[in-house]
Write an enzyme that holds these catalytic residues in place. Sequence first.
Site, PDB file in Angstrom:
ATOM      1  N   ARG A   1      -1.224  -1.681  -5.542  1.00 41.78           N
ATOM      2  CA  ARG A   1      -2.093  -2.340  -7.136  1.00 41.78           C
ATOM      3  C   ARG A   1      -1.923  -1.299  -7.724  1.00 41.78           C
ATOM      4  NH1 ARG A   1      -7.641  -2.712  -5.072  1.00 41.78           N
ATOM      5  NH2 ARG A   1      -7.574  -1.214  -4.323  1.00 41.78           N
TER       6      ARG A   1
ATOM      7  N   GLY B   1       0.597  -1.170  -0.153  1.00 39.80           N
ATOM      8  CA  GLY B   1       0.187   0.372   0.409  1.00 39.80           C
ATOM      9  C   GLY B   1       0.403   1.365  -0.329  1.00 39.80           C
TER      10      GLY B   1
ATOM     11  N   LYS C   1     -10.639  -3.751  11.776  1.00 39.28           N
ATOM     12  CA  LYS C   1      -9.140  -3.660  12.449  1.00 39.28           C
ATOM     13  C   LYS C   1      -9.427  -4.611  13.882  1.00 39.28           C
ATOM     14  CE  LYS C   1      -7.730  -0.376   9.170  1.00 39.28           C
ATOM     15  NZ  LYS C   1      -5.682  -1.202   9.119  1.00 39.28           N
TER      16      LYS C   1
ATOM     17  N   TYR D   1     -15.366  -1.639   8.677  1.00 42.70           N
ATOM     18  CA  TYR D   1     -13.659  -1.166   8.414  1.00 42.70           C
ATOM     19  C   TYR D   1     -13.136  -1.651  10.097  1.00 42.70           C
ATOM     20  CZ  TYR D   1     -10.311   2.023   8.953  1.00 42.70           C
ATOM     21  OH  TYR D   1      -8.523   2.531   9.347  1.00 42.70           O
TER      22      TYR D   1
ATOM     23  N   GLY E   1      -0.386   5.109  -1.329  1.00 42.78           N
ATOM     24  CA  GLY E   1      -1.587   5.699  -0.280  1.00 42.78           C
ATOM     25  C   GLY E   1      -0.797   7.236   0.727  1.00 42.78           C
ATOM     26  N   GLN E   2      -1.909   8.008   1.397  1.00 43.26           N
ATOM     27  CA  GLN E   2      -1.510   8.439   2.664  1.00 43.26           C
ATOM     28  C   GLN E   2       0.139   8.682   3.493  1.00 43.26           C
ATOM     29  OE1 GLN E   2      -3.724   9.451   5.634  1.00 43.26           O
ATOM     30  NE2 GLN E   2      -3.362  11.636   5.393  1.00 43.26           N
TER      31      GLN E   2
HETATM   32  C1  VAH Z   1     -10.149   6.949   8.503  1.00 39.99           C
HETATM   33  N1  VAH Z   1      -8.050   8.117   7.862  1.00 39.99           N
HETATM   34  O1  VAH Z   1     -11.006   7.687   8.520  1.00 39.99           O
HETATM   35  C2  VAH Z   1      -8.897   6.815   8.257  1.00 39.99           C
HETATM   36  C3  VAH Z   1      -8.948   6.454   9.590  1.00 39.99           C
HETATM   37  C4  VAH Z   1      -8.936   6.837  12.006  1.00 39.99           C
HETATM   38  C5  VAH Z   1      -9.280   8.007  10.897  1.00 39.99           C
HETATM   39  O2  VAH Z   1      -8.815   5.261  10.099  1.00 39.99           O
HETATM   40  O3  VAH Z   1     -10.856   6.238   7.815  1.00 39.99           O
END
Ligand code: VAH
Length: 316
Positions: free
Chosen positions: A35, A8, A144, A140, A11-12
Amino acid sequence: MKKILVTGATGQIGTDLLDELRSKYGIENVIASARNKKTHIVEKGPFYSLDCTDSKSFFEIAKKENVDTIIHLAAILSAVGEQNPSLLWDINVNGLYNALEISKELNCSLFVPSSIGAFGPGTPKDNTPQLTIQRPTTAYGISKVTGELLCDYYHLKYGLDTRGVRFPGLISYKALPGGGTTDYAVHIYYDALKKGHYTSFIDKGTYMDMMYMPDAINCIIDIMEANPDKLIDRNAFNVSSMSFEPEDIKNSIIKHIPNFTMDYDVDPVRQSIAESWPNSLDVSAAKEQWGFNPKYDLDKMTEDMIFHLSRKIMSK
Ligand code: VAH
């Protein structure tokens, strides 16, 4: 860390991390993979096109490059993930499973970022403890928590050297964020400089933990270089350097751009995600176990962001 594979990498986080890792460990010792190719990344050092769900290619790259560390950043973020949970699960969990299996096979240390998104509405919101209730209400956040538990499992069962942090919202000027809930705290700086006005999709009074990218990069390097014997809460440490709401960042920007204005057009999806996350984290475990010590508060970050972004925008 001697030879590092970053997934990755475009990415940022990866964009900033590659620069720092390559200046610290040497360009040839930091292998970037992603990717999607980004020219300014590919030109700077070793790069492979890699989809982390392709375990064969992932393994072949790690073995061929003889890496001792994998920094696994490949992930779908919160807001994009709510629109496509199956893609999120494939990348965030199956991709991580590959990273764990490959790290075990090749005896690599493995860094995996978690997030404040790993907490949910039932978590204590203020000074959120290192060890507490984790029942996130987003795909998400569930991915995690799954990642934190898988990383702990591989450490406990196989002795794998897994380490991670729960990142807050990250703010940087080098690369835009990739579809998260905290992205407003990056876009506000671009619009303040380009338009003198920003319309926030997160509502007034919504506090979230945040961190400037240089502090986040130091987190990754510091935890990976830390004495493993002192790491109790390996997966994953609460880290944060500030907690603010949109009015706070607006007022910080006005100190540099006096005529800057902001209004609100709240996005109900991202607002509900933000409201399910903590207001502020307890970061004492990270400070005690590996010397977490962020350098940027909101005003110092704003000064640096405006300095670098104004030059970046003018150069285009
Ligand atoms: C998001 N920047 O907003 C990510 C991060 C805590 C936020 O996991 O999904």
